[in-house]
Design an enzyme around this catalytic site. Structure first.
Site, PDB file in Angstrom:
ATOM      1  N   GLU A  46       0.832  -1.192   0.000  1.00  0.00           N
ATOM      2  CA  GLU A  46       0.000   0.000   0.000  1.00  0.00           C
ATOM      3  C   GLU A  46       0.876   1.255   0.000  1.00  0.00           C
ATOM      4  O   GLU A  46       1.977   1.249   0.566  1.00  0.00           O
ATOM      5  CB  GLU A  46      -0.922   0.061   1.221  1.00  0.00           C
ATOM      6  CG  GLU A  46      -2.260  -0.636   1.041  1.00  0.00           C
ATOM      7  CD  GLU A  46      -2.216  -2.059   1.533  1.00  0.00           C
ATOM      8  OE1 GLU A  46      -3.214  -2.778   1.353  1.00  0.00           O
ATOM      9  OE2 GLU A  46      -1.189  -2.459   2.108  1.00  0.00           O
ATOM     10  N   THR A  47       0.351   2.282  -0.618  1.00  0.00           N
ATOM     11  CA  THR A  47       0.948   3.620  -0.559  1.00  0.00           C
ATOM     12  C   THR A  47      -0.105   4.575  -0.033  1.00  0.00           C
ATOM     13  O   THR A  47      -1.257   4.560  -0.490  1.00  0.00           O
ATOM     14  CB  THR A  47       1.440   4.072  -1.940  1.00  0.00           C
ATOM     15  OG1 THR A  47       2.497   3.204  -2.373  1.00  0.00           O
ATOM     16  CG2 THR A  47       1.973   5.495  -1.895  1.00  0.00           C
TER      17      THR A  47
END
Length: 259
Positions: A46-47
Site C-alpha cells: 500500500e501507498t
C-alpha cells in the site's frame, strides 16, 4: 513540480522488517488515476497519499490508500507510516471515517480504528484452504479468518494463492493462539485478489483479530505477532466498536517524485 515521497517500515523498530509502505505528501488535490499510477510504480502493498498544507493546521488531513492495483478502504500500516512521517500525532479523514493517531512515547504510535469483529462461520471449511487443522472460521466485513491448531501450522503455510483468490472476501487471515512467547496470538495474511500475495504486517486485519481473540481469551488488551518473513508486532486494545492499534515505524528512504 515535485512532491515528497517516503518509504517507511511500519510495525517495526528497525529497518528492513515490518511492513514497508509508501507515503506521498500532496500539497494539493491529485486525481485518483494519478495516485493509482504512483502506487503501481512504487510497488509496495500500500501507498498512503496525504493532502497537506491546509490553512487550519488542526484540521484532519485527507488520506487515501492504494495497492498497486486498487484503492482500499482501510490500511493500518500505511496509516502508521503516514503518521510517523508527520510527527506521530495526527487526524485523518478517510473512506473509513476519521482516524486518530497519537504518539505514546518510545516511538510508539497508537491508532484509533473501527473494530471489525468477525461472525463465526459454521459447517465444512470452504474449498481452497491449504491442508491445515481448522479450529474455527470467521468472516469480517472483508476478510475471511481461519483459526488453526498451532503457531507452527501458521508459520509453515505455503498456500495456493489462486485457490485463496477464489474464496469470499478481500483476503484470508490465518491465525493461532501463541502459548510459548510474549504474543497472545500469531497470524499471516494473504491478499492475492488485491495484488498482494502475502502482506508482511496488516493493521486492518488486526481489527478483525482483536474481536476474535478478545472473545476467545477473555480480555481486551492483546499483543499480536504477524509471522511473515519480515514479521512485526501490533498492540491491541478493544473498546466497544473501536480498536486501538499500536506500532512503531522507521523511515528508510526520502526523495522527490517528479510526475
Amino acid at each position: 513540480m515535485s512532491v515528497d515521497v517516503y518509504l517507511v517500515d511500519a510495525f517495526s523498530d528497525r529497518a528492513f522488517s515490518g511492513n514497508p509502505a509508501g507515503v506521498v505528501l500532496l500539497p494539493g488535490f491529485r486525481d485518483p488515476e494519478w495516485m493509482q499510477a504512483v502506487a503501481a510504480e512504487l510497488k509496495h502493498s500500500e501507498t498512503a497519499f496525504v493532502q497537506i498544507g491546509a490553512e487550519d493546521q488542526d484540521e484532519a488531513l485527507p488520506l487515501r490508500w492504494f495497492t498497486p492495483e486498487t484503492e482500499v478502504d482501510l490500511c493500518g500500516h500505511a496509516t502508521l507510516a503516514a503518521a510517523h512521517v508527520l510527527g506521530g500525532s495526527q487526524r485523518f479523514t478517510t473512506r473509513s471515517g476519521e482516524l486518530r493517531c497519537v504518539s505514546t512515547g518510545g516511538g510508539w504510535v497508537e491508532m484509533d480504528f473501527p473494530a471489525d469483529p468477525p461472525s463465526r462461520v459454521d459447517g465444512v471449511p470452504p474449498t481452497g484452504l491449504p491442508e491445515v487443522t481448522v479450529t474455527g472460521i470467521g468472516m469480517g466485513r472483508e476478510d475471511l479468518l481461519v483459526e488453526v491448531a498451532s503457531p507452527a501450522e501458521v508459520r509453515a503455510l505455503r498456500p495456493d494463492l489462486a485457490a485463496l483468490a477464489s474464496l469470499p472476501g478481500r483476503g484470508v487471515i490465518f491465525t493461532a493462539e501463541e502459548t510459548a512467547g510474549e504474543a497472545d496470538f500469531v497470524s499471516r495474511c494473504f491478499y492475492p485478489k488485491q495484488g498482494i500475495p502475502e502482506d508482511p504486517v496488516t493493521g486492518s486485519a488486526h481489527c478483525v483479530l482483536a474481536g476474535w481473540w478478545s472473545e476467545r481469551l477473555g480480555r481486551s488488551s492483546l499483543l499480536g505477532e504477524q509471522v511473515s518473513a519480515r514479521g512485526g508486532r501490533v498492540r491491541l486494545e478493544l473498546e466497544g466498536e473501536r480498536v486501538r492499534l499500536g506500532g512503531r515505524a522507521v523511515t528508510v528512504l526520502r526523495g522527490s517524485l517528479y510526475a
